[in-house]
Design an enzyme around this catalytic site. Structure first.
Site, PDB file in Angstrom:
ATOM      1  CE  LYS A  54      -2.211  -1.210   3.827  1.00  0.00           C
ATOM      2  NZ  LYS A  54      -1.632  -2.559   4.113  1.00  0.00           N
ATOM      3  NE  ARG A 106      -5.232  -1.612   9.714  1.00  0.00           N
ATOM      4  CZ  ARG A 106      -4.141  -1.146   9.098  1.00  0.00           C
ATOM      5  NH1 ARG A 106      -4.136   0.036   8.551  1.00  0.00           N
ATOM      6  NH2 ARG A 106      -3.080  -1.895   9.039  1.00  0.00           N
ATOM      7  NE  ARG A 150       8.083  -2.964   6.924  1.00  0.00           N
ATOM      8  CZ  ARG A 150       6.798  -2.676   6.733  1.00  0.00           C
ATOM      9  NH1 ARG A 150       6.446  -1.870   5.738  1.00  0.00           N
ATOM     10  NH2 ARG A 150       5.879  -3.171   7.514  1.00  0.00           N
ATOM     11  NE  ARG A 189       5.507  -0.886  10.246  1.00  0.00           N
ATOM     12  CZ  ARG A 189       4.512  -0.843   9.374  1.00  0.00           C
ATOM     13  NH1 ARG A 189       4.674  -0.212   8.216  1.00  0.00           N
ATOM     14  NH2 ARG A 189       3.371  -1.431   9.642  1.00  0.00           N
ATOM     15  NE  ARG A 206       1.533  -5.367  10.736  1.00  0.00           N
ATOM     16  CZ  ARG A 206       2.721  -5.283  10.143  1.00  0.00           C
ATOM     17  NH1 ARG A 206       3.795  -5.824  10.699  1.00  0.00           N
ATOM     18  NH2 ARG A 206       2.837  -4.654   8.983  1.00  0.00           N
TER      19      ARG A 206
END
Ligand code: AP5
Ligand code: MG
Length: 191
Positions: free
Chosen positions: A13, A88, A127, A133, A144
């Site tokens: 996204k 969401r 990542r 993160r 998630r």
């Protein structure tokens, strides 16, 4: 134009929104980025949201709707808005629809990125090594994905029922290949 870039965690996204923003002159509004900035600055919102985000859970609808309510007018003043990570939940979608209706606007387009779950997890774990993160841990990623299936996927039906243009895009391949598919879909849908 009010567009939504939609998809599970790691579907691209943010990556695609940056390209769409540049090419179609839309203002990219990412609730995840806004929240991460609040966490980094140690604001009251950041303090409330930080722990929830690190666990991979969704922050309360009211908190996020208030943030969007504060940012939407400025974003709407330009050529258009591209929402990333919002709405969401169906409640957030209903709140967004009401906010837009006050200005005589509505959601025009939903771009839904589709990527197999194995690829998503691989991207996020990669990542984690590069950027670190806070929510790119195996445990938070699992949560998630769970939240996405439990609460977020239903947002697609919400807009499909309203007859909003919904473009399902194959999100695999290179970012450039994905963007080519998106570009074509936007051009066709705006004819
Ligand atoms: P948010 O920031 O929205 O995170 P997310 O939905 O989990 O998604 P990501 O940002 O991780 O992935 P993305 O789809 O943007 O993909 P990206 O381009 O980064 O939300 C984070 C948290 O904030 C939530 O869990 C929640 O706690 C809270 N929150 C936010 N909004 C909320 C809301 N509305 N309500 C309640 N809570 C909210 O790409 C991922 C990786 O893959 C990158 O490393 C990228 O370089 C790579 N990549 C991208 N494209 C490709 C490709 N084609 N091939 C290979 N790698 C690729
Ligand atoms: Mg993102």
């Amino acid at each position: 134009m009010i567009g939504i870039i939609f998809g599970p965690p790691g579907s691209g996204k943010g990556t695609q929104a940056a390209r769409i923003e540049a090419e179609f002159n839309l203002k990219h509004l990412s609730t995840g980025e806004i929240l991460r900035a609040e966490v980094a600055r140690g604001t009251p919102i950041g303090k409330e949201a930080g722990r929830i985000m690190a666990a991979g859970d969704l922050v309360p609808d009211k908190l996020i709707v208030d943030i969007v309510r504060g940012r939407l007018p400025e974003a709407e003043a330009g050529a258009g808005v591209l929402l990333d990570g919002f709405p969401r939940t169906v409640r957030q979608a209903q709140a967004l629809d009401a906010m837009l209706a006050e200005e005589g606007h509505r959601v025009d387009l939903v771009i839904a990125l589709e990527v197999p779950e194995g690829d998503l997890i691989e991207r996020l774990l990669h990542r984690a090594k590069v950027e670190g993160r806070a929510d790119d841990t195996r445990k938070a990623i699992t949560e998630r994905m769970h939240e996405y299936h439990k609460l977020t996927e239903a947002v697609l039906d919400h807009y499909a029922r309203q007859g909003v243009a919904l473009e399902r895009i194959n999100g695999t391949g290179t970012p450039e290949q994905v963007f080519d598919r998106i570009r074509r879909a936007i051009v066709i849908s705006s004819r």
